[in-house]
Scaffold this motif. Sequence first.
Motif, short mmCIF file in Angstrom:
data_model
loop_
_atom_site.label_atom_id
_atom_site.label_comp_id
_atom_site.label_asym_id
_atom_site.label_seq_id
_atom_site.Cartn_x
_atom_site.Cartn_y
_atom_site.Cartn_z
N GLU A 219 -29.21 -8.44 59.01
CA GLU A 219 -29.31 -9.80 59.53
C GLU A 219 -30.64 -9.99 60.27
N ALA A 220 -31.06 -9.00 61.03
CA ALA A 220 -32.34 -9.08 61.75
C ALA A 220 -33.50 -9.18 60.76
N ILE A 221 -33.44 -8.43 59.67
CA ILE A 221 -34.49 -8.50 58.66
C ILE A 221 -34.52 -9.88 58.03
N ARG A 222 -33.34 -10.43 57.73
CA ARG A 222 -33.28 -11.77 57.14
C ARG A 222 -33.83 -12.82 58.10
N LEU A 223 -33.56 -12.67 59.38
CA LEU A 223 -34.05 -13.64 60.36
C LEU A 223 -35.57 -13.60 60.48
N MET A 224 -36.15 -12.41 60.33
CA MET A 224 -37.60 -12.29 60.43
C MET A 224 -38.30 -12.92 59.24
N ASP B 212 -35.75 -8.80 51.39
CA ASP B 212 -34.47 -8.13 51.55
C ASP B 212 -34.73 -6.69 51.98
N LEU B 213 -33.67 -5.93 52.06
CA LEU B 213 -33.78 -4.55 52.55
C LEU B 213 -34.65 -3.71 51.63
N ARG B 214 -34.54 -3.88 50.34
CA ARG B 214 -35.31 -3.07 49.40
C ARG B 214 -36.80 -3.41 49.45
N ASP B 215 -37.13 -4.68 49.65
CA ASP B 215 -38.52 -5.11 49.65
C ASP B 215 -39.23 -4.71 50.94
N ARG B 216 -38.55 -4.86 52.06
CA ARG B 216 -39.04 -4.48 53.38
C ARG B 216 -40.36 -5.15 53.76
#
Length: 115
Positions: free
Chosen positions: A93-98, A103-107
């Motif tokens: 969720e924190a990654i999505r908010l940033m 997504d997690l794979r792309d980083r």
Amino acid sequence: MKRKRRGKRGPLMIIISILDTLDGSDMNKTSLSYKTNLDIRVLSKYLEFLAERDLVRYNDYVDDDTYVGKRVSDPTLIRITDKGREVLFHFKEAIRLMDDRCDLRDRCALRRYAD
């Protein structure tokens, strides 16, 4: 043509990678090492850290009746706990908010600021 060298992953991204990989299914250390692209010695240190905080669990600690597997008594299998799933959810969720495009794979949200 030279390949552009990617930066090293930080501890947070390694923890997210381990939890995300274990969220799919239980696995042994070797498989987890390959899927997370970590040396087995480094992975062992992270697993110890995560196990101390009750985010992952080895199968020799099976204490609920809901978990049924072919190799339940195999202590080499590692699984994510409910607490680990909750932590993983909040990390994602924190990654999505940033950055909602990553997504997690792309980083890309975290990679952009690491350089």
